[in-house]
Design an enzyme around this catalytic site. Structure first.
Site, PDB file in Angstrom:
ATOM      1  N   ASN A  45     -12.733  -3.308   2.890  1.00 19.90           N
ATOM      2  CA  ASN A  45     -13.622  -2.159   2.972  1.00 19.90           C
ATOM      3  C   ASN A  45     -14.558  -2.188   1.768  1.00 19.90           C
ATOM      4  O   ASN A  45     -14.107  -2.405   0.633  1.00 19.90           O
ATOM      5  CB  ASN A  45     -12.816  -0.862   2.966  1.00 19.90           C
ATOM      6  CG  ASN A  45     -11.904  -0.734   4.173  1.00 19.90           C
ATOM      7  OD1 ASN A  45     -12.229  -1.234   5.252  1.00 19.90           O
ATOM      8  ND2 ASN A  45     -10.772  -0.076   4.002  1.00 19.90           N
ATOM      9  N   ASP A  78       0.856  -1.190   0.000  1.00 18.08           N
ATOM     10  CA  ASP A  78       0.000   0.000   0.000  1.00 18.08           C
ATOM     11  C   ASP A  78       0.896   1.247   0.000  1.00 18.08           C
ATOM     12  O   ASP A  78       1.903   1.302   0.692  1.00 18.08           O
ATOM     13  CB  ASP A  78      -0.911  -0.009   1.237  1.00 18.08           C
ATOM     14  CG  ASP A  78      -2.060   0.969   1.101  1.00 18.08           C
ATOM     15  OD1 ASP A  78      -3.221   0.519   1.019  1.00 18.08           O
ATOM     16  OD2 ASP A  78      -1.810   2.202   1.071  1.00 18.08           O
ATOM     17  N   HIS A 106     -10.477  -5.501  -3.039  1.00 19.56           N
ATOM     18  CA  HIS A 106      -9.126  -5.724  -2.513  1.00 19.56           C
ATOM     19  C   HIS A 106      -9.189  -6.088  -1.044  1.00 19.56           C
ATOM     20  O   HIS A 106     -10.078  -5.643  -0.312  1.00 19.56           O
ATOM     21  CB  HIS A 106      -8.233  -4.496  -2.708  1.00 19.56           C
ATOM     22  CG  HIS A 106      -8.818  -3.210  -2.209  1.00 19.56           C
ATOM     23  ND1 HIS A 106      -9.785  -2.521  -2.900  1.00 19.56           N
ATOM     24  CD2 HIS A 106      -8.593  -2.492  -1.083  1.00 19.56           C
ATOM     25  CE1 HIS A 106     -10.114  -1.422  -2.239  1.00 19.56           C
ATOM     26  NE2 HIS A 106      -9.414  -1.381  -1.118  1.00 19.56           N
ATOM     27  N   LEU A 107      -8.232  -6.895  -0.648  1.00 18.53           N
ATOM     28  CA  LEU A 107      -8.033  -7.207   0.760  1.00 18.53           C
ATOM     29  C   LEU A 107      -6.837  -6.408   1.254  1.00 18.53           C
ATOM     30  O   LEU A 107      -5.796  -6.377   0.603  1.00 18.53           O
ATOM     31  CB  LEU A 107      -7.748  -8.700   0.951  1.00 18.53           C
ATOM     32  CG  LEU A 107      -8.887  -9.653   0.601  1.00 18.53           C
ATOM     33  CD1 LEU A 107      -8.381 -11.097   0.616  1.00 18.53           C
ATOM     34  CD2 LEU A 107     -10.036  -9.486   1.600  1.00 18.53           C
ATOM     35  N   HIS A 108      -7.011  -5.768   2.420  1.00 17.19           N
ATOM     36  CA  HIS A 108      -5.866  -5.172   3.109  1.00 17.19           C
ATOM     37  C   HIS A 108      -5.291  -6.249   4.021  1.00 17.19           C
ATOM     38  O   HIS A 108      -6.022  -6.802   4.866  1.00 17.19           O
ATOM     39  CB  HIS A 108      -6.304  -4.002   3.993  1.00 17.19           C
ATOM     40  CG  HIS A 108      -6.831  -2.811   3.257  1.00 17.19           C
ATOM     41  ND1 HIS A 108      -6.088  -1.666   3.054  1.00 17.19           N
ATOM     42  CD2 HIS A 108      -8.045  -2.564   2.698  1.00 17.19           C
ATOM     43  CE1 HIS A 108      -6.817  -0.771   2.406  1.00 17.19           C
ATOM     44  NE2 HIS A 108      -8.018  -1.294   2.177  1.00 17.19           N
ATOM     45  N   GLY A 153     -15.789   2.561   3.869  1.00 20.57           N
ATOM     46  CA  GLY A 153     -14.562   3.328   3.673  1.00 20.57           C
ATOM     47  C   GLY A 153     -13.772   2.925   2.443  1.00 20.57           C
ATOM     48  O   GLY A 153     -12.570   3.192   2.358  1.00 20.57           O
ATOM     49  N   GLN A 154     -14.450   2.310   1.468  1.00 22.29           N
ATOM     50  CA  GLN A 154     -13.747   1.889   0.244  1.00 22.29           C
ATOM     51  C   GLN A 154     -13.495   3.104  -0.640  1.00 22.29           C
ATOM     52  O   GLN A 154     -14.434   3.823  -0.990  1.00 22.29           O
ATOM     53  CB  GLN A 154     -14.593   0.854  -0.509  1.00 22.29           C
ATOM     54  CG  GLN A 154     -13.902   0.291  -1.743  1.00 22.29           C
ATOM     55  CD  GLN A 154     -14.738  -0.784  -2.446  1.00 22.29           C
ATOM     56  OE1 GLN A 154     -15.918  -0.965  -2.146  1.00 22.29           O
ATOM     57  NE2 GLN A 154     -14.126  -1.490  -3.370  1.00 22.29           N
TER      58      GLN A 154
HETATM   59  P1  AMP Z   1      -9.750   1.374   0.373  1.00 18.04           P
HETATM   60  O1  AMP Z   1      -9.838   2.729   1.014  1.00 18.04           O
HETATM   61  O2  AMP Z   1     -10.128   0.243   1.253  1.00 18.04           O
HETATM   62  O3  AMP Z   1     -10.437   1.357  -0.965  1.00 18.04           O
HETATM   63  O4  AMP Z   1      -8.193   1.147   0.114  1.00 18.04           O
HETATM   64  C1  AMP Z   1      -7.519   1.663  -0.989  1.00 18.04           C
HETATM   65  C2  AMP Z   1      -6.065   1.629  -0.655  1.00 18.04           C
HETATM   66  O5  AMP Z   1      -5.342   1.765  -1.861  1.00 18.04           O
HETATM   67  C3  AMP Z   1      -5.578   2.759   0.272  1.00 18.04           C
HETATM   68  O6  AMP Z   1      -5.020   2.187   1.446  1.00 18.04           O
HETATM   69  C4  AMP Z   1      -4.549   3.506  -0.570  1.00 18.04           C
HETATM   70  O7  AMP Z   1      -3.456   3.925   0.194  1.00 18.04           O
HETATM   71  C5  AMP Z   1      -4.151   2.452  -1.576  1.00 18.04           C
HETATM   72  N1  AMP Z   1      -3.680   2.924  -2.861  1.00 18.04           N
HETATM   73  C6  AMP Z   1      -4.286   3.806  -3.701  1.00 18.04           C
HETATM   74  N2  AMP Z   1      -3.567   3.961  -4.828  1.00 18.04           N
HETATM   75  C7  AMP Z   1      -2.484   3.147  -4.698  1.00 18.04           C
HETATM   76  C8  AMP Z   1      -1.360   2.857  -5.530  1.00 18.04           C
HETATM   77  N3  AMP Z   1      -1.196   3.443  -6.734  1.00 18.04           N
HETATM   78  N4  AMP Z   1      -0.430   1.978  -5.083  1.00 18.04           N
HETATM   79  C9  AMP Z   1      -0.580   1.389  -3.876  1.00 18.04           C
HETATM   80  N5  AMP Z   1      -1.623   1.610  -3.041  1.00 18.04           N
HETATM   81  C10 AMP Z   1      -2.557   2.486  -3.452  1.00 18.04           C
END
Ligand code: AMP
Length: 115
Positions: free
Chosen positions: A88, A30, A101-103, A94-95
């Site tokens: 999310n 991330d 995607h999985l964090h 909070g997406q």
């Molecule tokens: P969400 O808020 O659950 O949709 O998570 C999206 C995640 O994507 C966030 O934690 C961002 O920091 C991450 N993110 C967005 N753009 C990029 C990117 N180009 N490379 C890596 N992580 C990213």
């Protein structure tokens, strides 16, 4: 999808720190880590959220994405201390990127409930 940042990472069009890749899923760091280990795991195929992953193909997509997340957690030494997997979903969830995607979060003790 051409305008999807995660599709563009999966295709290699946008650079990312790739941790592990299978034909069906990609794990990468991330950009804005919220823990010492913060990896995103995405299916290569675009779906906005898990709810769109329907039927046998959707089941395989979700399973293979989860499987890669578990493998990366293992590879990064998180089996012992533990970790958190978060998906999310939608506005209240909070997406911010509408590609499922999985964090994978680890390396510190997590709070509960989440904010
Ligand atoms: P969400 O808020 O659950 O949709 O998570 C999206 C995640 O994507 C966030 O934690 C961002 O920091 C991450 N993110 C967005 N753009 C990029 C990117 N180009 N490379 C890596 N992580 C990213």
């Amino acid at each position: 999808m051409n305008d999807c940042v995660f599709c563009r990472i999966a295709s290699g069009e946008i650079p990312a720190t790739i941790v592990k890749r299978t034909p069906e899923a990609v794990a990468f760091r991330d950009l804005n880590p919220q823990a010492p280990v913060h990896v995103l795991v995405i299916p290569t195929q675009h779906v906005d959220s898990a709810a769109q992953a329907t039927g046998d193909a959707g089941e395989a997509l979700l399973g293979k994405t989860m499987r890669l997340a578990v493998e990366v957690a293992h590879d990064l030494g998180l089996d012992g201390p533990g970790y958190r997997l978060v998906a999310n979903t939608g506005v209240d969830g909070g997406q911010s990127v509408p590609h499922f995607h999985l964090h994978l979060l680890g390396g510190r003790r997590m709070d509960w409930p989440p904010g």
